[in-house]
Write a protein that holds these residues in place. Sequence first.
Motif, PDB file in Angstrom:
ATOM      1  N   VAL A  70       0.819  -1.213   0.000  1.00 48.95           N
ATOM      2  CA  VAL A  70       0.000   0.000   0.000  1.00 48.95           C
ATOM      3  C   VAL A  70       0.855   1.267   0.000  1.00 48.95           C
ATOM      4  N   PHE A  71       1.954   1.282   0.760  1.00 46.77           N
ATOM      5  CA  PHE A  71       2.748   2.504   0.884  1.00 46.77           C
ATOM      6  C   PHE A  71       3.923   2.585  -0.083  1.00 46.77           C
ATOM      7  N   ALA A  72       4.539   1.459  -0.411  1.00 44.81           N
ATOM      8  CA  ALA A  72       5.695   1.499  -1.305  1.00 44.81           C
ATOM      9  C   ALA A  72       5.311   1.283  -2.767  1.00 44.81           C
ATOM     10  N   LEU A  73       4.246   0.545  -3.015  1.00 42.04           N
ATOM     11  CA  LEU A  73       3.817   0.245  -4.386  1.00 42.04           C
ATOM     12  C   LEU A  73       2.333   0.562  -4.567  1.00 42.04           C
ATOM     13  N   PRO A  74       1.924   1.806  -4.289  1.00 40.42           N
ATOM     14  CA  PRO A  74       0.493   2.117  -4.307  1.00 40.42           C
ATOM     15  C   PRO A  74      -0.176   1.951  -5.665  1.00 40.42           C
ATOM     16  N   GLN A  75       0.578   1.914  -6.755  1.00 44.58           N
ATOM     17  CA  GLN A  75      -0.022   1.744  -8.080  1.00 44.58           C
ATOM     18  C   GLN A  75      -0.187   0.283  -8.477  1.00 44.58           C
ATOM     19  N   SER A  76       0.364  -0.637  -7.685  1.00 46.07           N
ATOM     20  CA  SER A  76       0.264  -2.057  -7.999  1.00 46.07           C
ATOM     21  C   SER A  76      -1.192  -2.524  -7.908  1.00 46.07           C
ATOM     22  N   PRO A  77      -1.619  -3.367  -8.839  1.00 49.29           N
ATOM     23  CA  PRO A  77      -2.973  -3.928  -8.731  1.00 49.29           C
ATOM     24  C   PRO A  77      -3.165  -4.704  -7.426  1.00 49.29           C
ATOM     25  N   ARG A 146     -15.529 -14.811  13.204  1.00 43.09           N
ATOM     26  CA  ARG A 146     -15.482 -13.403  13.555  1.00 43.09           C
ATOM     27  C   ARG A 146     -14.105 -12.815  13.244  1.00 43.09           C
ATOM     28  N   TYR A 147     -13.063 -13.626  13.363  1.00 45.33           N
ATOM     29  CA  TYR A 147     -11.697 -13.179  13.110  1.00 45.33           C
ATOM     30  C   TYR A 147     -11.552 -12.602  11.696  1.00 45.33           C
ATOM     31  N   ALA A 148     -12.300 -13.116  10.747  1.00 48.25           N
ATOM     32  CA  ALA A 148     -12.224 -12.615   9.376  1.00 48.25           C
ATOM     33  C   ALA A 148     -12.735 -11.178   9.283  1.00 48.25           C
ATOM     34  N   VAL A 149     -13.682 -10.831  10.168  1.00 51.37           N
ATOM     35  CA  VAL A 149     -14.210  -9.465  10.176  1.00 51.37           C
ATOM     36  C   VAL A 149     -13.324  -8.564  11.033  1.00 51.37           C
ATOM     37  N   PHE A 150     -13.102  -9.000  12.270  1.00 48.63           N
ATOM     38  CA  PHE A 150     -12.202  -8.258  13.169  1.00 48.63           C
ATOM     39  C   PHE A 150     -11.240  -9.223  13.795  1.00 48.63           C
ATOM     40  N   PRO A 151     -10.000  -9.109  13.483  1.00 52.41           N
ATOM     41  CA  PRO A 151      -9.286  -7.932  13.008  1.00 52.41           C
ATOM     42  C   PRO A 151      -9.025  -7.853  11.504  1.00 52.41           C
ATOM     43  N   VAL A 152      -9.187  -8.940  10.757  1.00 49.18           N
ATOM     44  CA  VAL A 152      -8.679  -8.963   9.381  1.00 49.18           C
ATOM     45  C   VAL A 152      -9.315  -7.902   8.489  1.00 49.18           C
ATOM     46  N   MET A 153     -10.632  -7.912   8.347  1.00 47.85           N
ATOM     47  CA  MET A 153     -11.263  -6.956   7.449  1.00 47.85           C
ATOM     48  C   MET A 153     -11.119  -5.527   7.985  1.00 47.85           C
ATOM     49  N   VAL A 154     -11.331  -5.337   9.265  1.00 48.22           N
ATOM     50  CA  VAL A 154     -11.233  -3.988   9.847  1.00 48.22           C
ATOM     51  C   VAL A 154      -9.813  -3.442   9.691  1.00 48.22           C
ATOM     52  N   ASP A 155      -8.800  -4.245  10.001  1.00 44.77           N
ATOM     53  CA  ASP A 155      -7.414  -3.799   9.831  1.00 44.77           C
ATOM     54  C   ASP A 155      -7.126  -3.457   8.372  1.00 44.77           C
ATOM     55  N   SER A 156      -7.650  -4.261   7.458  1.00 43.79           N
ATOM     56  CA  SER A 156      -7.430  -4.016   6.031  1.00 43.79           C
ATOM     57  C   SER A 156      -8.067  -2.709   5.587  1.00 43.79           C
ATOM     58  N   VAL A 157      -9.292  -2.459   6.031  1.00 48.08           N
ATOM     59  CA  VAL A 157      -9.980  -1.203   5.690  1.00 48.08           C
ATOM     60  C   VAL A 157      -9.211  -0.015   6.259  1.00 48.08           C
ATOM     61  N   LEU A 158      -8.805  -0.113   7.516  1.00 46.83           N
ATOM     62  CA  LEU A 158      -8.055   0.980   8.142  1.00 46.83           C
ATOM     63  C   LEU A 158      -6.739   1.239   7.410  1.00 46.83           C
ATOM     64  N   LEU A 159      -6.056   0.181   6.993  1.00 49.49           N
ATOM     65  CA  LEU A 159      -4.793   0.336   6.275  1.00 49.49           C
ATOM     66  C   LEU A 159      -5.014   1.021   4.924  1.00 49.49           C
ATOM     67  N   VAL A 160      -6.047   0.621   4.218  1.00 50.40           N
ATOM     68  CA  VAL A 160      -6.356   1.239   2.921  1.00 50.40           C
ATOM     69  C   VAL A 160      -6.699   2.720   3.110  1.00 50.40           C
ATOM     70  N   LEU A 161      -7.473   3.036   4.126  1.00 53.29           N
ATOM     71  CA  LEU A 161      -7.828   4.440   4.382  1.00 53.29           C
ATOM     72  C   LEU A 161      -6.583   5.258   4.734  1.00 53.29           C
ATOM     73  N   ALA A 162      -5.727   4.702   5.580  1.00 56.04           N
ATOM     74  CA  ALA A 162      -4.485   5.400   5.939  1.00 56.04           C
ATOM     75  C   ALA A 162      -3.603   5.561   4.701  1.00 56.04           C
ATOM     76  N   GLY A 163      -3.521   4.519   3.887  1.00 59.41           N
ATOM     77  CA  GLY A 163      -2.715   4.585   2.665  1.00 59.41           C
ATOM     78  C   GLY A 163      -3.247   5.614   1.690  1.00 59.41           C
ATOM     79  N   ALA A 164      -4.561   5.685   1.545  1.00 61.87           N
ATOM     80  CA  ALA A 164      -5.163   6.663   0.634  1.00 61.87           C
ATOM     81  C   ALA A 164      -4.900   8.081   1.123  1.00 61.87           C
ATOM     82  N   ALA A 165      -5.102   8.317   2.406  1.00 58.05           N
ATOM     83  CA  ALA A 165      -4.877   9.655   2.952  1.00 58.05           C
ATOM     84  C   ALA A 165      -3.415  10.067   2.785  1.00 58.05           C
ATOM     85  N   TYR A 166      -2.507   9.188   3.183  1.00 54.93           N
ATOM     86  CA  TYR A 166      -1.082   9.523   3.122  1.00 54.93           C
ATOM     87  C   TYR A 166      -0.604   9.702   1.680  1.00 54.93           C
ATOM     88  N   SER A 167      -0.953   8.770   0.823  1.00 53.79           N
ATOM     89  CA  SER A 167      -0.497   8.849  -0.568  1.00 53.79           C
ATOM     90  C   SER A 167      -0.994  10.117  -1.239  1.00 53.79           C
TER      91      SER A 167
END
Length: 180
Positions: A70-77, A146-167
């Motif tokens: 997300v942070f080093a290769l943000p253009q990667s598919p 439940r693990y698939a939703v929290f933490p996996v999905m929630v952490d993934s969403v948060l990471l994408v949001l942080a990556g979008a804001a920072y990038s």
Amino acid sequence: MKHAFQSFIKRNSFYLGGDQPSVAWIERLRSVFGAFIGLMLVITLAKYLGELSGIDEWLMASLGASALLVFALPQSPMAQPWAVIAGNTLSALIGISCFHLIGEPLLALPAAAALSILGMFVLRCLHPPAAAVALITVLGHIAHYRYAVFPVMVDSVLLVLAGAAYSNLTGKRYPNRPPQ
């Protein structure tokens, strides 16, 4: 002798990272700083949400690998939101299912990784760290979906949001946008 050694190094540098593109130091630092800030935000929020909900599992181990994309290769598919979120979540669901359905870990581990790769192909959400999520769920004896939703999905969403804001704040477009 010196010429032969230099020739040998030149021919084989591919195997020692010679195929890696040169990256300017400013871009390296932008990526490293972004991963640090993004992971700090995600980890802090996930820990808070875990404490708030009384859940001990609040972080997925492969988050660092997802952050690299997300942070080093943000253009990667493989770094796009659908790939990160769906790939990680799907792989967690598959890993948990393999843990339940296959009693032998020597079979459950490769089945979880292989089936998660197949699922990511089908859903068009290839994200290499997600195959590790499938393995982690089996190795960790994670039995609750439940693990698939929290933490996996929630952490993934948060990471994408942080990556979008920072990038976007640092002049990189993330996520990719469809051509006009």
